[in-house]
Write a protein that holds these residues in place. Structure first.
Motif, short mmCIF file in Angstrom:
data_model
loop_
_atom_site.label_atom_id
_atom_site.label_comp_id
_atom_site.label_asym_id
_atom_site.label_seq_id
_atom_site.Cartn_x
_atom_site.Cartn_y
_atom_site.Cartn_z
N GLY A 195 0.81 -1.21 0.00
CA GLY A 195 0.00 0.00 0.00
C GLY A 195 0.84 1.25 0.00
O GLY A 195 0.55 2.22 -0.72
N TYR A 196 1.91 1.24 0.80
CA TYR A 196 2.80 2.40 0.86
C TYR A 196 3.53 2.60 -0.46
O TYR A 196 3.54 3.72 -1.01
CB TYR A 196 3.82 2.20 1.98
N PRO A 246 -8.17 -2.61 4.27
CA PRO A 246 -7.74 -1.62 5.27
C PRO A 246 -6.23 -1.60 5.48
O PRO A 246 -5.66 -0.52 5.69
CB PRO A 246 -8.48 -2.07 6.54
N TYR A 247 -5.59 -2.75 5.43
CA TYR A 247 -4.14 -2.79 5.60
C TYR A 247 -3.44 -2.11 4.41
O TYR A 247 -2.47 -1.37 4.58
CB TYR A 247 -3.66 -4.23 5.74
N PHE A 248 -3.93 -2.39 3.21
CA PHE A 248 -3.36 -1.77 2.02
C PHE A 248 -3.53 -0.26 2.07
O PHE A 248 -2.60 0.51 1.81
CB PHE A 248 -4.02 -2.35 0.77
N LEU A 269 -0.09 6.44 4.91
CA LEU A 269 1.25 6.85 5.32
C LEU A 269 2.07 7.35 4.13
O LEU A 269 2.92 8.23 4.29
CB LEU A 269 1.97 5.69 6.00
N SER A 270 1.80 6.80 2.96
CA SER A 270 2.48 7.31 1.76
C SER A 270 2.06 8.75 1.48
O SER A 270 2.90 9.60 1.15
CB SER A 270 2.14 6.42 0.56
N ALA A 271 0.77 9.05 1.65
CA ALA A 271 0.29 10.41 1.43
C ALA A 271 0.86 11.39 2.45
O ALA A 271 1.05 12.57 2.15
CB ALA A 271 -1.24 10.43 1.49
N LEU A 290 0.28 -0.67 12.50
CA LEU A 290 1.11 -1.76 11.99
C LEU A 290 1.94 -1.29 10.80
O LEU A 290 3.13 -1.59 10.71
CB LEU A 290 0.23 -2.94 11.57
N ALA A 291 1.31 -0.55 9.90
CA ALA A 291 2.03 -0.06 8.72
C ALA A 291 3.19 0.84 9.13
O ALA A 291 4.30 0.71 8.59
CB ALA A 291 1.06 0.70 7.80
#
Length: 368
Positions: A70-71, A228-230, A236-238, A276-277
């Motif tokens: 996802g990140y 949701p995990y993705f 967090l990337s944003a 977690l991410a």
């Protein structure tokens, strides 16, 4: 490890910028892929699978993959058109997947078929034929797991590759982020991914009451679990230019995620997925990583080839060695195939497609 600079200098609210070129995310994914192998040794040897906080070792490893993806995928999408983004995602996941399935029907399944039947007669026309296996699974959604009824005579018969099921749901997440980024508001606001994450968590929380409306769909269950995990990684990337890597946030996130698991039944993991991410990303910023692993991402090959290596070993009765010898030999065999997959299939195709997209020679190792 990342170079230390002050938050004031970088304009961040807290922490140090996550270095996209010098981190341990490839190592993290390699460890996660290996964890799936060790998890699968339990059912493939006919043993009960251990459960930790509501999921198996392999289940948590897949969750880890989705948070990291996802990140990385959200960051990749932000700088590319939808067409270029989709071309890169297809190049990353499909060629090695198809090569893996061809390897199964050309080498492993015939060996197992002959070992059980004493002949290859009927291999090409029995049950799920080799051609059926290739064609039916081309869309990433695994419709068939056996080839001509093989593997047979093993504790877990009729499935050559029980790892590949997750690739379909990961690609759905690729499409989700790709399409969302076509919306102007998604690109303009760093909080837009957060809204999508909140909705996905809310859907998981409400799923027990909505389940009947979807007819108990396995696809809905898996997307409710994994999206949701993705999206936590995408959030967090944003925020990567504002919230950096900080040891206090890293440790605090691990505690917060644990509390969510313990205190919220059924959807605590999804609720704490951002924690977690962040914890995984923080570990990726502070744990040293060999330079070879930073450049060469063999984790995908480890993931897609492990199950079938374990199955062919089981066909020949090597499960009698016991859990650890069986698992470690399977790990070594899989590593050979993973390295070959990276250098022969994955890297050449990724590099060619990326060069075509960028219209210039590749400078950054293809790790996404």
């Amino acid at each position: 490890m990342t170079t230390q600079v002050s938050a004031t200098t970088t304009g961040m609210w807290i922490g140090q910028p996550f270095n996209p070129r010098n981190n341990s995310l490839n190592l993290a994914r390699l460890i996660l892929a290996s964890s799936v192998l060790f998890h699968h040794s339990f059912p493939l040897l006919g043993r009960e699978e251990p459960i930790f906080f509501g999921d198996t070792i392999g289940g948590w490893a897949v969750i880890g993959f989705f948070t990291i993806s996802g990140y990385l995928i959200a960051a990749s999408r932000g700088s590319k058109s939808f067409g270029d983004y989709l071309s890169l995602r297809i190049a990353r996941i499909f060629p090695a997947f198809i090569a893996c399935n061809i390897f199964t029907v050309v080498l492993l399944a015939p060996i197992a078929y002959r070992h059980f039947h004493g002949t290859l007669d009927g291999y090409l026309s029995t049950g799920t034929t080799p051609l059926n296996y290739i064609v039916n699974n081309l869309g990433l959604k695994m419709l068939n797991y056996d080839v001509a009824g093989t593997p047979l005579g093993v504790p877990y018969p009729g499935a050559w590759n029980g790892s590949l099921w997750s690739l379909y749901y990961e690609f759905v997440c690729y499409l989700l982020v790709g399409l969302l980024a076509c919306l102007a508001i998604y690109k303009r606001s760093i909080w837009a991914p957060l809204v999508v994450w909140v909705v996905s968590v809310g859907f998981k929380a409400a799923l027990p009451r909505l389940h009947g409306y979807f007819g108990g769909s396995f696809d809905v269950d898996m997307l409710a679990k994994l999206v949701p995990y993705f999206m936590a990684g995408a959030v967090l990337s944003a925020l990567r230019k504002k919230i950096g890597m900080h040891w206090g946030l890293g440790i605090g996130s691990s505690v917060a995620f644990g509390l969510c698991l313990v205190l919220v039944d059924g959807w605590g993991g999804q609720l704490g997925s951002i924690f977690l991410a962040y914890f995984i990303l923080w570990l990726g910023s502070v744990v040293p990583c060999p330079s070879a692993i930073q450049v060469h991402d063999v984790s995908y090959g480890m993931y897609i080839y492990a199950f079938q290596m374990q199955q062919i070993m089981a066909v020949f009765g090597l499960g009698a060695w016991g859990y650890w010898p069986y698992s470690l030999v399977a790990l070594a065999l899989t590593a050979v195939l993973a390295i070959a997959s990276w250098f022969i299939v994955e890297r050449p195709i990724i590099t060619r497609v990326r060069d075509a997209v960028n219209k210039k020679p590749e400078k950054v190792p293809a790790t996404q």
